[in-house]
Each structure stands twice: as C-alpha cells, then as structure tokens.
Design an enzyme around this catalytic site. Structure first.
Site, PDB file in Angstrom:
ATOM      1  CB  SER A  59      -2.339  -6.231  -1.813  1.00  0.00           C
ATOM      2  OG  SER A  59      -2.819  -5.470  -2.869  1.00  0.00           O
TER       3      SER A  59
ATOM      4  CG  ASP B 121       9.916   3.913   1.281  1.00  0.00           C
ATOM      5  OD1 ASP B 121      10.896   3.215   1.612  1.00  0.00           O
ATOM      6  OD2 ASP B 121       9.159   3.615   0.344  1.00  0.00           O
TER       7      ASP B 121
ATOM      8  CE  LYS C 164      -1.950  -9.877  -6.401  1.00  0.00           C
ATOM      9  NZ  LYS C 164      -2.373  -8.530  -6.785  1.00  0.00           N
TER      10      LYS C 164
END
Length: 684
Positions: free
Chosen positions: A464, A475, A489
């Site tokens: 999560s 990124d 998740k």
C-alpha cells in the site's frame, strides 16, 4: 425371539434418534433480505470495477460459494451440486431480490453432509484405529480441482485416508494410541459441536463472502460482530498478539504481523505460518483445525499481559507433523512501537571506512487526534524520519537506506509528505475512482530535506503506502529500490454502514506518476534479493479475484537521476558479494529448495517408515544448507533441522535479516561512487 430382536433394533434406533440432534432448518430473516438488496446496490453503483450482476457473475459467485463451503471437494457429492445448479444462473436474482432461500438451502445440504461425515469419523474411532501404518497408500493434499465425488463410498475412502493421516501425524509427534484417539475425538466432537451452533448470521456471512469475494478480495460484508472487531483494530486498541490472520482451507494462516506488535517483538511467529492449536496460559491447547476464523481470533484475543499458547506449523516446514508450541504475551500496539528509528552502519573498503545511515520505518502513522486538535508537536512518520535524517547527516553519513520491509502501509498523507523530504515539489500518486476520474496527490512544499544518495529496501510484505513511496522514488530516479517484489495492494477501500452491518468496498485504485498501477504486480526492485516468502502464499497475486494490473496516462514530472544506467554494474557487484556472503548464498539456495519441495509435496505417504524417510530426506537438505551457512560464519553446526533459520541468539552476529540491510548499504555505496565519481575522488 425374532420379534424381540426386531423390537430391540427399533428401540436402539429410537434411542439413537433421540440423542442425535435433529438439524433444524436455518432460514434467512428480513434484515438479511434487506441487506442483500443493499449490498447489490453498493456493488453495482459504488464498486471501482464495472460490476454486472448477470448470469456470468452468477457462475463465478456460485463457484466461489462452493469453494467456501467445500473447497477440498470432501463433503458434497456431484448430485448435491447438480441439485442446486439453478444458482449458477440465479445468484444474481437471489442477491438483487433478497430471495435467499436457495443459497441457505445449499448451505443446509452442506451442513447435513458435514455433520454426517463427522459422525462417521467418530464411529470409526469407536471401532478402533489401525496403528500399523504399513500400507502403500498416499493422500493427495490439494483437491481444489478434483471432480465432485459420484458416490458416498468414494468420499468414505478419501476420509479413511484423511483419518489415517491425522492419526499418523499425531503418532509421529510422539503421541501413543490412547492420546491419538483422544486428540482426534476431541477434534471431531469440537467441530461437530461448533457446526450445530451455526446460526443464520453465520450462513448469511458465508453467502456474502461468496458475493463480494467473486469481485475482489478486499471488498467484504461485515456483520455487526465483525464490524465491531474491525473498529477496534482501526483504533489500534485491540488487545491481542498483533497478527493478521486469514482462512486457508481448514487451517488458519498468518498473513502479516502488525509492526511493533507482540508477535513481531517475540519473533517466533512468521507470515504464512499455520496455527493448528490455541491455548491459554496453564491450560491445554485446543485443536483449531477446521474451526471458523472468527472463532480462532476470539480465542487468541485476550486481556493485556495474559499469555496465549499457539501450536504452529512453520511456513518452511515440509510436513504438518513438524509443529511447535510458542507463547506470546498479549499487549496493545502503541504509536511508539511503530516509530521510525535510525542508525549508522560502517562499511570497510580499501579506501577506508564509510558510514551510511539506515532508517527503519515500520508503518506510515500519524497521531490523528493530536493533529486534528492543532497540536504543533504531533507524532507522524514524516516528522520522525525528518529528525532521524538530520541526526544522521550530522554524523557524516554518505547515503541513507530507508527500510520499508514488512511495512504494510498506513496513512496515505504520510507517504506523500515523506516523499517530499527527498524531492523538490511534484506529484506522488494518482488515484482513479469508479467513474474514471483521476485525483493527483503530491508534495507542494519547495525544497528538500535530503538530496544525497538514497535507497529503499522492500520485501513481499511492503504494501500500500510503502509501494506508493517506493514507486515514486523509483519513478523520479531519486534512488534505488532493493529487495523483492512488493505485496501488490493498489486499491482503496471505504467502510459504509448498512441497515444491518457494514460493507467494506473497493472504491479506487492507486497509480504511480509513471501511470503504472501498484496493484497485483507491486513494485519491482532494481536490485533483487532472494526471498523465503512464497508469492503464491502471500501477496495480492495469491488472492482470488484480485483486480488486474493496468495503466493510466503518466503525469509530468522531473527526474533527479538515472539509476538505471548503473544497474548492470550494480547487479554484477552485488552478485559477486552475494556469492561470498554466507547468508545470501543460503537465501538463494533455500529459496530454490523451498520451491522444489512445494512442487514435490502434493501428497503424503500413509506408511510410517516411508513418511519419515521422506521428511528426513527433505530436512537433511535443509539442514545441509543451514550448516553450510553456519560453518562459513564460524558457528557450530546444528545436529538436526528445527524448521527455521538461526538468529543472533545462538551467536550469529550477522543474521539473514541484518545481512540484507548491510548489503543494501553496500549497493548504495557502489551507486554513490558510480554516480558522483568526481565528487567522490575530491572527498578522498
């Protein structure tokens, strides 16, 4: 005489009927019929996925219901399933109209078959068991895809094998014939007693589990009792052991441990372990195989300071005979137990000693009450990490490793603000709702607290918010992600009240700023470590009907570096060290061995000597690996395998868990030297 015998049999039959409870029909009530309609509306108009309650969905829900009731194909016959084939196209009408008679009737048939089977098992015990265990039979362990039995005799043969296996397992664990019989009798009588206590709320819950579970694994109906337990857990005031449990066939499996909780602090219970017995301090352990999950949870829960005893089969055990008993003192989980903590690791190289910082972040937490009250000095992950970063920088560290292993997530706002410590403003995560609308969250404050070399250490239990953080760092090119694939998740749930109970509903999905979902696949590390956690047992991809991975449009963002251009060199250097590092060599070998054993372990022998030979052969392989590691570390070898890797308690100054941290620091130091060779040369 003939008449006497006939009368005698009749009297005996009458007595039997009088002492055997007649199975009363369990009928749905009006409140459940109403809730059924409300759940249908919630799924159709509130769920993230495009839910169509049609014949196609009915087939999936019917199959799910059968799996919940009899996933091992051990009770129902093919004619039982055929008798309810109308539900294959009628589950939608049952849900939409609140007409629950047929789903309840199917449960009734299942309960009749199960009660009859338990009575059959008790009758076999009355006849006496054969303890020779010298047959050449084998018991298949996985029957999810087996066809439904056509005759009762087929199931009788299966259950006779199961009974022999249960007896053999206990006998190998040093129980004598009387103890084996007593243990099994208590097990089956307990299951029978609990079965006869089934009420309409239990049956409705099973039906709802099939309904919601056919769509995704995180949407679920919570009865008033379950809703109360969920609220207690969300307030972190639950007094227990701090473990999240899930049903796994007839067993209860540990899915994860609450960071800072009693179980994690004790160190004896691990994810994917199976709990087969529960006892209170000073009392006998009660077998919980086949018991309902919520009943097992109630047995484990208890007042702070009390002790619960668990009989556990470790995840790495090759056979259910290798159980052990552990004790955990119940306690509450406080915010302080989950606080981020930093340390300095020193690495010796030819050019001298290098100091790198490591900050362990067990959860993404925030003291909501203090924050909402406007207190200036409220506790949060971001604030605690910021203090540790400043302290580590003052100690002259050359890079920071953020350890997010076993971090199951928490407050989304903390993931966003934590990313902001390491970037100069920008988006952090995209959230897409059921209507396709995308909300963009990010860091709005200018400046960074730390702009030096950075690595994020993750594992299969990083989920999560942890995945949002790791994905954003990856990124942005802000640092390296090291470890294993994360949990996967990537969905958001909300809790809504119903007229009776509540529904937890998947309403949105997380996406990285690159446009990739964190759902199902998780975050893939730049440098991969071997793992002993089986992704087929733990993780989103292991859950039935998990929503798929997909993408949305990427957003505009600047990058801070290009770690990918150095990955080939970093991986090569890591592999060279790993081959010389006993703990990493052990992890790689043990991971490969575990995969092999799982593939081979599809059945068990009912011959005692053969069973023991198979177990001993498997344990000999594991023992050889462990002793190879110990000899390389200068430790005394073990005489026998005890189902889990050794730790620092027996003299190992660098256990496996610690070795991963040190290797992550080594990789980060390599990256620092490759990325800034000029700066590095000037410093030296």
């Amino acid at each position: 005489m003939s008449l006497f015998v006939t009368l005698g049999r009749s009297v005996a039959l009458a007595l039997l009927l009088a002492t055997t409870p007649v199975l009363a029909a369990i009928e749905p009530n009006d409140a459940q019929r109403q809730v059924s309609v409300e759940v249908a509306e919630s799924l159709r108009y509130g769920h993230y996925a495009d839910v169509s309650l049609d014949d196609g969905w009915s087939q999936r829900a019917f199959s799910r219901y059968l799996d919940i009731l009899d996933g091992q194909r051990a009770y129902l016959l093919d004619r039982d399933v055929a008798a309810f084939s109308d539900l294959a196209t009628g589950m939608d009408e049952a849900l939409l109209d609140g007409e629950l008679a047929r789903p309840f009737a199917l449960y009734q048939r299942y309960q009749e078959r199960t009660e009859s089977r338990l009575e059959w098992l008790l009758a076999r015990l009355d006849e006496g068991l054969d303890f020779s265990f010298d047959s050449n039979q084998r018991l298949e362990l996985q029957r999810e895809d087996a066809p439904w039995a056509g005759q009762q005799a087929t199931l009788d043969a299966l259950w006779m094998k199961r009974l022999k296996n249960a007896a053999l397992t206990l006998a190998i664990n040093d129980q004598d014939a009387a103890q084996v019989e007593n243990t099994l009798r208590q097990r089956y009588e307990g299951q029978l007693s609990r079965l006869r206590q089934t009420n309409q709320e239990d049956v409705f819950g099973l039906f709802m589990a099939a309904v919601t579970g056919s769509i995704d694994p995180h949407s679920e109906y919570l009865s008033p009792r379950q809703g109360e337990s969920f609220d207690i857990q969300m307030r972190l005031s639950l007094e227990g052991i701090g473990a999240l449990l899930q049903a796994d066939g007839e067993y209860v499996k540990v899915s994860s441990l609450v960071p800072g909780g009693p179980a994690e602090r004790a160190g004896d219970l691990q994810p994917a372990d199976r709990i087969i017995g529960v006892g209170q301090e000073g009392e006998a352990i009660i077998n919980v195989v086949g018991m309902r999950l919520d009943d097992v949870v109630d047995m484990i829960r208890g007042p702070k300071g009390s002790v619960v005893r668990l009989e556990v089969v470790p995840a790495q055990a090759v056979d259910m005979t290798r159980s052990r008993v552990i004790e955990i003192t119940r306690d509450t989980v406080e915010l302080e137990d989950q606080a981020a903590q930093g340390e300095v690791i020193e690495i010796e190289r030819d050019d001298g000693t290098h100091r790198l910082g490591v900050i362990t972040i067990p959860a993404f937490y925030v003291d909501f009450d203090a924050w909402q009250a406007g207190e200036e000095d409220y506790r949060s992950t971001t604030r605690d990490v910021a203090k540790e970063v400043e302290r580590l920088q003052a100690e002259g560290i050359e890079g920071i490793v953020l350890d997010l292993r076993n971090n199951g997530g928490g407050a989304l706002q903390e993931a966003n603000t934590l990313i902001g410590l390491f970037i100069d403003r920008g988006p952090t995560v995209q959230v897409r709702d059921a209507r396709g609308r995308i909300s963009l969250y990010g860091d709005t404050e200018s400046g960074t607290l730390y702009d030096g070399p950075l690595a994020v250490l993750v594992n299969r239990l990083s989920a999560s918010a942890s995945e949002i953080f790791a994905g954003a760092i990856q990124d942005y090119g802000r640092g390296l992600v090291i470890g294993t694939d994360t949990f996967g998740k990537g969905t958001v749930q909300t809790l809504n009240e119903l007229s009776h109970g509540e529904i937890k509903l998947t309403r949105a999905k997380f996406y990285r700023i690159s446009g990739e979902s964190t759902q199902h696949r998780g975050v893939e590390p730049d440098i991969r470590f071997p793992s002993l956690i089986d992704p087929e047992m733990i993780g989103e991809s292991s859950l039935d009907n998990a929503l798929p991975w997909d993408t949305v449009r990427k957003v505009q963002y600047r990058t801070y570096g290009e770690p990918r251009q150095y990955l080939a060199t970093l991986r090569s250097r890591h592999q060279e060290r790993a081959e010389q590092q006993p703990n990493f060599h052990y992890l790689e070998q043990q991971s490969a061995l575990s995969r092999k054993l799982r593939e081979q372990h599809t059945s068990v022998s009912l011959n005692r000597e053969q069973r023991q030979r198979e177990v001993q052969a498997q344990e000999a392989e594991q023992l050889a690996l462990e002793n190879e590691r110990r000899r390389a570390l200068g430790l005394a070898p073990l005489e026998e395998w005890e189902d889990e890797p050794r730790s620092a308690e027996d003299g190992d100054q660098e256990p496996i868990d610690r070795a991963q941290i040190r290797e992550a620091a080594q990789i980060l130091l390599d990256y620092r030297q490759l990325e800034t060779p000029l700066h590095y040369a000037e410093r030296n």
